[in-house]
Design a protein around this motif. Structure first.
Motif, PDB file in Angstrom:
ATOM      1  N   LEU A  65       0.819  -1.213   0.000  1.00 27.52           N
ATOM      2  CA  LEU A  65       0.000   0.000   0.000  1.00 27.52           C
ATOM      3  C   LEU A  65       0.851   1.261   0.000  1.00 27.52           C
ATOM      4  O   LEU A  65       0.490   2.257  -0.630  1.00 27.52           O
ATOM      5  N   ASP A  66       1.996   1.239   0.665  1.00 31.03           N
ATOM      6  CA  ASP A  66       2.822   2.453   0.705  1.00 31.03           C
ATOM      7  C   ASP A  66       3.405   2.815  -0.662  1.00 31.03           C
ATOM      8  O   ASP A  66       3.941   3.900  -0.843  1.00 31.03           O
ATOM      9  N   ARG A  67       3.283   1.917  -1.644  1.00 30.10           N
ATOM     10  CA  ARG A  67       3.680   2.269  -3.013  1.00 30.10           C
ATOM     11  C   ARG A  67       2.692   3.269  -3.602  1.00 30.10           C
ATOM     12  O   ARG A  67       3.052   4.066  -4.455  1.00 30.10           O
ATOM     13  N   LEU A  68       1.431   3.234  -3.168  1.00 34.70           N
ATOM     14  CA  LEU A  68       0.445   4.223  -3.614  1.00 34.70           C
ATOM     15  C   LEU A  68       0.684   5.561  -2.940  1.00 34.70           C
ATOM     16  O   LEU A  68       0.438   6.607  -3.526  1.00 34.70           O
ATOM     17  N   GLY A  69       1.128   5.537  -1.687  1.00 37.61           N
ATOM     18  CA  GLY A  69       1.385   6.784  -0.984  1.00 37.61           C
ATOM     19  C   GLY A  69       1.589   6.571   0.494  1.00 37.61           C
ATOM     20  O   GLY A  69       1.277   5.513   1.039  1.00 37.61           O
TER      21      GLY A  69
END
Length: 185
Positions: A65-69
């Motif tokens: 998820l942290d790849r999205l932001g």
């Protein structure tokens, strides 16, 4: 229905290969990738392209998820935009999708964790800088781009996109450097 992958790392010296391999293994026919901070959506042109490309029934996949932001509000707004287009978001690690109601709850919690993690990173960084300053060892960050070269390329008539391609950075970085050079003049 298409499976579209999105991969992101924060700095130019980080490697995208692991994310790209994983997204290909999941059957993503289209994968967009970029090397830019996830602190906000500013300057993330590949992500904007992915969102624009989504059609009803499509699925946006990311490895984590942290790849999205790293900002909960940005992540939730992004998921909302995908859903407005009739698309789903799937995170591979841990495997969570917006296809079910429970997925929304889990993604909200994961988004909050990513934001907290970013705050902790910044706090540790700030503490480390303060310790280094106190010890007389802090010199600041090193310039990653040759600013004079960028200004010279502009003076030669190259546009921001051509300059960015020539020096290996984003157009936004070129605009910032050119703007700062006008303030210094």
């Amino acid at each position: 229905m298409a499976r579209i992958g999105y991969a992101r790392v924060s700095t130019l010296d980080q490697d995208l290969d692991g994310q790209l391999d994983r997204l290909r293994a999941e059957g993503c026919a289209i994968i967009r990738a970029e090397k830019v901070s996830g602190a906000s959506r500013d300057g993330r042109s590949e992500l904007a392209t992915v969102i624009e490309f989504l059609r009803p029934g499509d699925e946006l996949l990311v490895t984590r998820l942290d790849r999205l932001g790293r900002d909960t509000r940005d992540v939730l707004n992004l998921i909302h935009e995908c859903e407005q287009r009739g698309a789903f978001v799937t995170v591979l690690d841990p495997h969570v999708s917006t296809r079910g109601e429970m997925g929304h709850v889990v993604l909200t919690v994961l988004g909050m964790v990513a934001q907290m993690e970013r705050r902790f990173i910044k706090e540790r960084q700030r503490e480390g800088i303060e310790r280094a300053k106190a010890a007389g060892a802090y010199r600041g960050g090193w310039p990653r781009l040759n600013r004079q070269h960028i200004v010279a390329l502009r003076a030669e008539g190259l546009g921001p996109a051509a300059i960015a391609k020539a020096v290996g950075c984003s157009r936004m970085q070129v605009y910032r450097i050119l703007y700062a050079s006008t303030l210094e003049a």
